[in-house]
Design a protein around this motif. Structure first.
Motif, mmCIF file in Angstrom:
data_model
loop_
_atom_site.group_PDB
_atom_site.id
_atom_site.type_symbol
_atom_site.label_atom_id
_atom_site.label_comp_id
_atom_site.label_asym_id
_atom_site.label_seq_id
_atom_site.Cartn_x
_atom_site.Cartn_y
_atom_site.Cartn_z
ATOM 1 N N GLY A 1 31.885 -65.278 77.813
ATOM 2 C CA GLY A 1 31.265 -65.065 79.046
ATOM 3 C C GLY A 1 31.447 -66.333 80.243
ATOM 4 N N PHE A 2 31.451 -67.512 79.637
ATOM 5 C CA PHE A 2 31.520 -68.515 80.615
ATOM 6 C C PHE A 2 33.139 -68.544 80.829
ATOM 7 N N ARG A 3 34.014 -68.568 80.012
ATOM 8 C CA ARG A 3 35.467 -68.580 80.217
ATOM 9 C C ARG A 3 35.914 -67.517 81.559
ATOM 10 N N LYS A 4 35.214 -66.444 81.296
ATOM 11 C CA LYS A 4 35.689 -65.235 82.049
ATOM 12 C C LYS A 4 34.964 -65.549 83.688
ATOM 13 N N SER A 5 34.136 -66.225 83.725
ATOM 14 C CA SER A 5 33.366 -66.391 84.973
ATOM 15 C C SER A 5 34.041 -67.715 85.693
ATOM 16 N N TYR A 6 34.722 -68.549 85.014
ATOM 17 C CA TYR A 6 35.174 -69.737 85.662
ATOM 18 C C TYR A 6 35.831 -69.450 86.722
ATOM 19 N N ALA A 7 36.973 -68.826 86.736
ATOM 20 C CA ALA A 7 37.545 -68.661 87.808
ATOM 21 C C ALA A 7 37.000 -68.034 89.096
ATOM 22 N N ALA A 8 35.962 -67.197 89.230
ATOM 23 C CA ALA A 8 35.393 -66.806 90.374
ATOM 24 C C ALA A 8 34.325 -67.753 90.638
ATOM 25 N N ILE A 9 33.414 -68.576 89.818
ATOM 26 C CA ILE A 9 32.772 -69.626 90.304
ATOM 27 C C ILE A 9 33.416 -70.697 90.919
ATOM 28 N N ILE A 10 34.496 -71.225 90.405
ATOM 29 C CA ILE A 10 35.283 -72.127 91.006
ATOM 30 C C ILE A 10 35.935 -71.778 92.421
ATOM 31 N N ASP A 11 36.419 -70.754 92.503
ATOM 32 C CA ASP A 11 37.106 -70.246 93.571
ATOM 33 C C ASP A 11 35.955 -70.265 94.742
ATOM 34 N N SER A 12 34.623 -69.784 94.250
ATOM 35 C CA SER A 12 33.712 -69.757 95.491
ATOM 36 C C SER A 12 33.296 -71.075 95.694
ATOM 37 N N ASN A 13 33.023 -71.908 94.924
ATOM 38 C CA ASN A 13 32.492 -73.391 95.213
ATOM 39 C C ASN A 13 33.427 -74.012 95.908
ATOM 40 N N VAL A 14 34.766 -73.996 95.662
ATOM 41 C CA VAL A 14 35.861 -74.736 96.186
ATOM 42 C C VAL A 14 35.774 -74.279 97.582
ATOM 43 N N THR A 15 35.851 -72.908 97.816
ATOM 44 C CA THR A 15 36.003 -72.337 99.143
ATOM 45 C C THR A 15 34.851 -72.954 99.903
ATOM 46 N N THR A 16 33.542 -72.905 99.583
ATOM 47 C CA THR A 16 32.564 -73.226 100.380
ATOM 48 C C THR A 16 32.770 -74.670 100.511
ATOM 49 N N LEU A 17 33.071 -75.604 99.671
ATOM 50 C CA LEU A 17 33.189 -77.184 99.630
ATOM 51 C C LEU A 17 34.004 -77.404 100.874
ATOM 52 N N LEU A 18 35.257 -76.617 100.809
ATOM 53 C CA LEU A 18 36.434 -76.757 101.924
ATOM 54 C C LEU A 18 35.811 -76.554 103.204
ATOM 55 N N GLY A 19 35.029 -75.504 103.326
ATOM 56 C CA GLY A 19 34.528 -75.182 104.811
ATOM 57 C C GLY A 19 33.556 -76.364 105.077
ATOM 58 N N ALA A 20 32.751 -76.628 104.126
ATOM 59 C CA ALA A 20 31.546 -77.533 104.757
ATOM 60 C C ALA A 20 32.270 -78.937 104.927
ATOM 61 N N ILE A 21 33.435 -79.411 104.304
ATOM 62 C CA ILE A 21 33.924 -80.587 104.551
ATOM 63 C C ILE A 21 34.501 -80.703 105.927
ATOM 64 N N ILE A 22 35.149 -79.589 106.189
ATOM 65 C CA ILE A 22 35.791 -79.307 107.655
ATOM 66 C C ILE A 22 34.901 -79.420 108.620
ATOM 67 N N LEU A 23 33.510 -78.747 108.478
ATOM 68 C CA LEU A 23 32.511 -78.719 109.632
ATOM 69 C C LEU A 23 31.876 -80.142 109.453
#
Lengths: 328, 449
Positions: free
Chosen positions: B369-391
């Motif tokens: 369960g953990f393994r299969k969720s990593y991709a989605a969680i990492i992608d959404s967190n990184v994306t939001t983090l990138l956006g927040a840093i630019i802001l």
């Protein structure tokens, strides 16, 4: 023993098939908002439009009832002149209490000069008993918006820059069609949010910008989750050599349906409580977020994957054309 | 992990959480603990103007020269400089605006929220210094009203001023000139250096007082200068002077008309209401997770609680973070992401279980369960983090505060979702039976390809 789940409830729903209807709904809302914006205009608040700040000085401490009563008197005078109150504040020290009321401009400088003088005159008349010469204790100043317009512009630039960076990342991690679908979905969400805010005449101030950014972040997350499933299912279908975008998209939506519903519910719960309990200014801030969340769940289920399928369809047609050209 | 070890660690964790919750919301008053007087952690969080109110100053604006008028361009420039001044001194949520009264007089209103020491701020803003670089030997000429002949540079040519250490290791004030200032200074020092000036020193005069007289030995084209005095400044002196020079870089005269403290724009109860609403909202979420995911839900709830406590701690510790209403939006978004991450993980676990009901929980189902969720969680967190840093980098004003809150929120949510949930699960596994239904896992119809 099979148990009900949100995903199984939609097991046979062809989300992508009816996409023409799904695309229609946001279009209608956005057009409605656009028309309203052109005809009546948006309810732009003092942060961006500028306005005036008027203050009344009381030579003593006011009890809470007295404060509220006077505040109401003053805001009513403002409203009677066809103006909307943006913020109210108070300032008190040993010498007394000051009630400050800010309201937004509703017209150009000439119009506002007249209105501002009218409000000041009305206040002086109202508080004649308090002072022999009210004019010293009642002030009226027009606040410019030049700084705020600049702020608005810079905020928009910052948001666009952030969105571009995020979407490049998505383009890399997923495929470019997913990235493109995500862009369009994002724009649609924001436009729906703005349209609904215009339709419901909610005051737009700096906090609205933050609300927009929040929804951008939120809808990108929702989009990523569904495209993650699509990405996974593409790999699965590659093994069986069958690439049917519509089916892949439908399955992806169904599989993540439970998560989408639950996640949106939890965030909606928090923000709705805020909208119910809080002061009007916070309500004004919470409502656009609610609009955005509802738009988000709708578009991440009905719009983004359907777009992806449509774009794949266009790509497919392009390929067919090239093939037939090559044959010649 | 053995059952006993689990229980011990969980008990310690529980105690820690209770303790953290306590100091987060409850301030310790002087009387109760003798000498110590601690604010609650939440009390340390700096608030924005909309939530807390703060200090305001209204200036009369007058032209430097009595015969001139204050132009709109002057006003705009002054507003900009005031904003920069506030930003540089850490008051990023301060606002500056131009006001006109009914008779047409212009004023400038400055509002700064949640100021620790209003005195400091009023000193900074209340006393803009009038500064001039005057040809050596002609100080008296300058001090005569309206005599501009020997002024080489003025405060408007200065970009910023700060405390530094001079070549003798004594405290001094460093000045950086802007483009025009750089040129003027270069010209002046060149003239002195090659003897065409007619004077050999430059005096720095602040508010009519000659602070220092510098001899110039060579042309300075770099646009920077250091003011030092014999014997050096004391640190506080240097700091005061730097502040006053920085605030004195105006091309108009600012006189304080009013100043004082003022309440928040959202009202007294706004913050309290927001907190109550937040608590209720979190409560609803926690109950929901518990009902739907049972033991897994319990784990998610504990993780959420830890997340909120860590969040409050970070907000209080990082000095440049200010909480405003937009900031609350950022918090709501990040909390939504934490809950979302847990839901993604649990749904994957349910998928695993539905597909392989016989497999072991801690061997296959949970890890998968953990393994299969990593991709989605990492992608959404990184994306939001990138956006927040630019802001954070590109944005101004309220957007910056929001961005900072979001950055903290996303980083914490990432840590919570990936590490804390997993760790808690490992702690809970040895306790009780490994009954799938107790963990909210059910068999159900598959919907996959």
């Amino acid at each position: 023993m099979s148990k009900f789940s949100m995903s199984s409830a939609v097991k046979n729903v062809d989300f992508v098939g009816k996409r023409n209807i799904w695309f229609l709904i946001p279009t209608v809302i956005i057009l409605a908002g656009l028309v309203l914006m052109l005809v009546i205009g948006m309810n732009v608040g003092i942060d961006f439009e500028g306005g005036a700040i008027t203050s009344v000085y009381f030579r003593e401490d006011l009890s809470t009832e007295e404060y509220n009563a006077n505040l109401e008197k003053i805001t009513n005078i403002v409203k009677d002149n066809g103006l909307t109150v943006s913020y109210t504040q108070n300032s008190s020290d040993e010498t007394g209490t000051v009630i400050l009321v800010r309201y937004t401009n509703v017209g150009d400088e000439n119009v506002m000069n007249v209105k501002n003088e009218a409000v000041k005159a009305a206040l002086i008349a109202e508080y004649q008993e308090l002072y022999d010469d009210s004019s010293d204790n009642i002030t009226m100043e027009a606040i410019g918006s030049t700084a705020s317009r600049d702020l608005l512009l810079r905020s928009v630039i910052a948001i666009v820059a952030a969105a571009i960076v995020m979407l490049i990342y998505i383009g890399f991690r997923f495929d470019w069609l997913s990235g493109l679908s995500a862009v369009i979905t994002l724009i649609v969400n924001v436009l729906i949010m703005i349209a609904l805010t215009t339709i419901f005449r909610i005051q737009i101030n700096t906090s609205f910008i933050a609300a927009v950014i929040t929804i951008i972040g939120y809808s990108i997350n929702a989009t990523i989750v569904i495209f993650d499933r699509i990405r996974e299912n593409i790999k699965k279908s590659e093994q069986s050599d069958k690439f049917n975008p519509a089916e892949i998209a439908n399955v992806a939506i169904r599989e993540s349906f439970t998560r989408t519903v639950y996640s949106t519910f939890t965030t909606l719960a928090t923000i709705t409580v805020l909208a119910i309990i809080a002061v009007p200014t916070i309500k004004e801030f919470a409502l656009p977020i609610i609009f955005g969340l509802v738009a988000g769940i709708y578009s991440s289920i009905c719009v983004a994957p359907a777009l992806w399928v449509s774009l794949n369809g266009l790509k497919g047609k392009g390929k067919k054309k090239n093939l037939s050209k090559a044959k010649k | 992990m053995s059952k006993t070890k689990s229980i011990i660690i969980l008990s310690i964790l529980a105690l820690l959480i209770v303790f953290m919750s306590f100091i987060t919301v409850v301030p310790l008053n002087k009387g109760e603990l003798g000498i110590y007087d601690f604010e609650s952690i939440v009390g340390y969080i700096k608030l924005g103007f909309d939530l807390e109110g703060g200090v305001y100053v209204v200036y009369d604006v007058e032209p430097l020269d009595e015969n001139d008028e204050v132009t709109d361009a002057n006003l705009d420039a002054t507003v900009l400089r005031l904003q920069t001044l506030l930003q540089n001194k850490g008051y990023s949520e301060g606002t500056v605006a131009v006001q006109t009264d009914v008779s047409g007089n212009k004023h400038i209103r400055v509002e700064v929220p949640d100021v620790q020491d209003p005195e400091d701020l009023l000193n900074l803003l209340g006393n803009p210094a009038e500064m001039a670089f005057v040809a050596g030997g002609h100080e008296e000429d300058y001090k005569e009203e309206g005599n501009e002949e020997y002024i080489l540079l003025t405060g408007t040519d200065v970009d910023t001023a700060f405390v530094t250490v001079d070549s003798n290791n004594l405290y001094a004030v460093a000045l950086k000139f802007n483009e025009t200032g750089k040129e003027k200074f270069a010209v002046a020092t060149t003239n002195i250096a090659n003897g065409t000036a007619g004077y050999s020193t430059i005096s720095i005069i602040v508010d009519g007082e000659t602070i220092s007289t510098a001899s110039v030995s060579e042309a300075i084209t770099g646009g920077e200068a250091v003011i030092s005095t014999s014997g050096g400044f004391e640190y506080t002196q240097a700091e005061q002077l730097a502040m006053r020079i920085a605030s004195g870089a105006f091309n108009v005269k600012l006189k304080t008309n009013q100043s004082g403290e003022v309440s928040s724009t959202l009202g007294e109860s706004a913050l309290r209401q927001a907190l109550i609403a937040g608590a209720i909202g979190i409560g609803i979420v926690m109950i929901f997770m518990l009902v739907v995911y049972r033991k897994l839900g319990l784990i998610a709830d504990i993780a959420l609680l830890i997340y909120v406590l860590l969040y409050m701690l970070c907000m209080a510790i990082f000095p440049w973070v200010q909480l405003t209403l937009p900031g609350i939006a950022g918090i709501i978004l990040s909390m939504g992401m934490v809950v979302d991450a847990n839901i993604i993980i649990f749904e994957r676990m349910r998928d695993e279980y539905a597909g392989n009901p016989g497999k072991s929980l801690d061997g296959t189902i949970f890890p998968q369960g953990f393994r299969k969720s990593y991709a989605a969680i990492i992608d959404s967190n990184v994306t939001t983090l990138l956006g927040a840093i630019i802001l954070w980098v590109v944005g101004t004003g309220a957007i910056v505060g929001f961005a900072m809150t979001l950055v903290i929120g996303v980083v914490l949510s990432f840590v919570t979702a990936i590490f804390i949930t997993k760790a808690l699960l490992n702690l809970f596994l040895p306790l009780g039976k490994k009954n799938p239904r107790a963990y909210g896992l059910t068999t159900r119809e598959g919907v996959g390809l």
